[in-house]
Design an enzyme around this catalytic site. Structure first.
Site, PDB file in Angstrom:
ATOM      1  CG  HIS A   1      -2.999   0.866  -2.293  1.00 10.29           C
ATOM      2  ND1 HIS A   1      -1.914   0.798  -2.714  1.00 10.29           N
ATOM      3  CD2 HIS A   1      -3.835   0.629  -3.468  1.00 10.29           C
ATOM      4  CE1 HIS A   1      -1.720   0.714  -3.369  1.00 10.29           C
ATOM      5  NE2 HIS A   1      -2.688  -0.160  -3.945  1.00 10.29           N
TER       6      HIS A   1
ATOM      7  CG  LEU B   1      -1.209  -0.869   1.171  1.00  6.12           C
ATOM      8  CD1 LEU B   1      -3.207  -0.934   2.625  1.00  6.12           C
ATOM      9  CD2 LEU B   1      -2.970  -1.354  -0.063  1.00  6.12           C
TER      10      LEU B   1
HETATM   11  P1  AMP Z   1      -3.488  -2.187  -6.520  1.00  7.12           P
HETATM   12  O1  AMP Z   1      -3.426  -2.455  -6.032  1.00  7.12           O
HETATM   13  O2  AMP Z   1      -2.832  -1.128  -7.568  1.00  7.12           O
HETATM   14  O3  AMP Z   1      -4.533  -3.078  -7.550  1.00  7.12           O
HETATM   15  O4  AMP Z   1      -4.401  -0.982  -7.017  1.00  7.12           O
HETATM   16  C1  AMP Z   1      -5.889  -0.698  -5.895  1.00  7.12           C
HETATM   17  C2  AMP Z   1      -6.614   0.684  -6.294  1.00  7.12           C
HETATM   18  O5  AMP Z   1      -5.862   1.341  -5.555  1.00  7.12           O
HETATM   19  C3  AMP Z   1      -7.526   0.644  -7.593  1.00  7.12           C
HETATM   20  O6  AMP Z   1      -8.564   1.417  -7.551  1.00  7.12           O
HETATM   21  C4  AMP Z   1      -6.192   1.841  -8.186  1.00  7.12           C
HETATM   22  O7  AMP Z   1      -7.149   2.777  -8.960  1.00  7.12           O
HETATM   23  C5  AMP Z   1      -5.844   2.414  -6.675  1.00  7.12           C
HETATM   24  N1  AMP Z   1      -4.542   3.056  -7.048  1.00  7.12           N
HETATM   25  C6  AMP Z   1      -3.670   2.339  -7.839  1.00  7.12           C
HETATM   26  N2  AMP Z   1      -2.587   3.715  -7.329  1.00  7.12           N
HETATM   27  C7  AMP Z   1      -3.100   4.935  -7.527  1.00  7.12           C
HETATM   28  C8  AMP Z   1      -2.661   6.502  -6.987  1.00  7.12           C
HETATM   29  N3  AMP Z   1      -1.348   6.936  -7.603  1.00  7.12           N
HETATM   30  N4  AMP Z   1      -3.698   7.567  -7.350  1.00  7.12           N
HETATM   31  C9  AMP Z   1      -4.793   6.687  -6.865  1.00  7.12           C
HETATM   32  N5  AMP Z   1      -5.285   5.671  -6.947  1.00  7.12           N
HETATM   33  C10 AMP Z   1      -4.774   4.608  -7.268  1.00  7.12           C
END
Ligand code: AMP
Length: 280
Positions: free
Chosen positions: A37, A33
């Site tokens: 996140h 995270l």
């Molecule tokens: P992940 O763990 O990469 O699958 O991401 C989980 C959630 O966090 C997804 O909805 C992503 O779009 C969101 N997320 C990842 N990076 C960012 C970021 N830099 N800004 C906002 N949301 C993010």
């Protein structure tokens, strides 16, 4: 904070909260995270009585030559972050719990997943839709929070919820960036110091496109070439795609009007990074 790897236990807990009349927010993640996140968790914390975070590196959304094995994992660190952010439950299942023996069901759709990331990662969105559907069944939340960082994923999940009548509200949250503009991502940890320095080119190229749009440019082909030209000035950048599409249909458009997604995927060295702008 409850940490559970059990579908049954997690579902019973969420059902119990619902029975008590409490609202539940869900933040699906693959862990490791970061501030991105955290922003989703904070929003969920504000808008719900209980907050669930799933941490699951979902094998079904990785292609055969992708980074499933090397994807960063650190449950201890993630748990601390969640605890501090006021999360009530972490769902952290083993792969065998999610995909038992003889598993052969999946969720998929036409058109929306076919372009952009779906073109270079053919099984990706099928895996995402399947795991998100399962998570929605396991944790029947009122709201689920997704980042605009993964804009195509957000569009697909929104469509899936409408088309398949999931009783859950999908909340899109803004992209959180490093100070120099690079979108935060668990995959940024793969970058060497030199690659990290050059990775700012993604955001810079989109900034140039936005300046042109603000100055009145509406031609999608011109906007694409502004981005491509900027990216090509960076020695370590190799373009996967630069696209200007409708945010609703993820189909290419010629003129920038209505809900528009400008999306790019770029290899910096061997690390594939994505970034975008959404115009409403
Ligand atoms: P992940 O763990 O990469 O699958 O991401 C989980 C959630 O966090 C997804 O909805 C992503 O779009 C969101 N997320 C990842 N990076 C960012 C970021 N830099 N800004 C906002 N949301 C993010």
């Amino acid at each position: 904070m409850i940490i559970s790897g059990s579908i049954k236990e997690t579902r019973n807990q969420v059902k119990e909260w619902k029975k008590q009349g409490l609202s539940v927010g869900l933040v699906p993640t693959m862990g490791y995270l970061h501030e991105g996140h955290k922003s989703l968790i904070e929003r969920a914390r504000k808008e719900n009585d209980k907050v669930c975070v799933s941490i699951f590196v979902n094998p079904m959304q990785f292609g055969p030559n992708e980074d499933l094995d090397s994807y960063p994992r650190d449950l201890e660190r993630d748990s601390k972050i969640c605890e501090e952010a006021g999360v009530d439950l972490i769902f952290h299942p083993e792969v065998e719990e999610m995909y038992g023996p003889n598993f052969c069901g999946f969720v998929d759709m036409h058109t929306l997943p076919e372009k952009l990331c779906g073109a270079s990662r053919p099984v990706h969105f099928r895996g995402v839709q399947t795991v998100v559907s399962k998570l929605f069944h396991i944790m029947p939340a009122d709201r689920a929070y997704f980042g605009q960082k993964d804009a195509q994923q957000l569009a697909i999940i929104r469509r899936m919820v409408i088309d398949l009548d999931f009783d859950i509200e999908i909340i899109g949250c803004p992209i959180i960036r490093e100070e120099d503009g690079l979108a935060k991502s668990s995959r940024n940890t793969y970058l060497s110091a030199e690659e990290r320095a050059q990775a700012v080119i993604l955001n810079q190229s989109l900034e140039e496109a936005m300046k042109a749009i603000e100055a009145g440019e509406k031609d999608a082909a011109k906007i694409k070439s502004i981005i491509t030209d900027k990216l090509n000035t960076c020695p370590l950048a190799k373009i996967d795609y630069v696209e200007v599409v409708s945010f609703d249909t993820i189909q290419p458009i010629e003129k920038v009007e209505g809900a528009v997604l400008i999306a790019i995927a770029v290899y910096i060295g061997s690390t594939r990074l994505i970034d975008n702008r959404i115009l409403m």
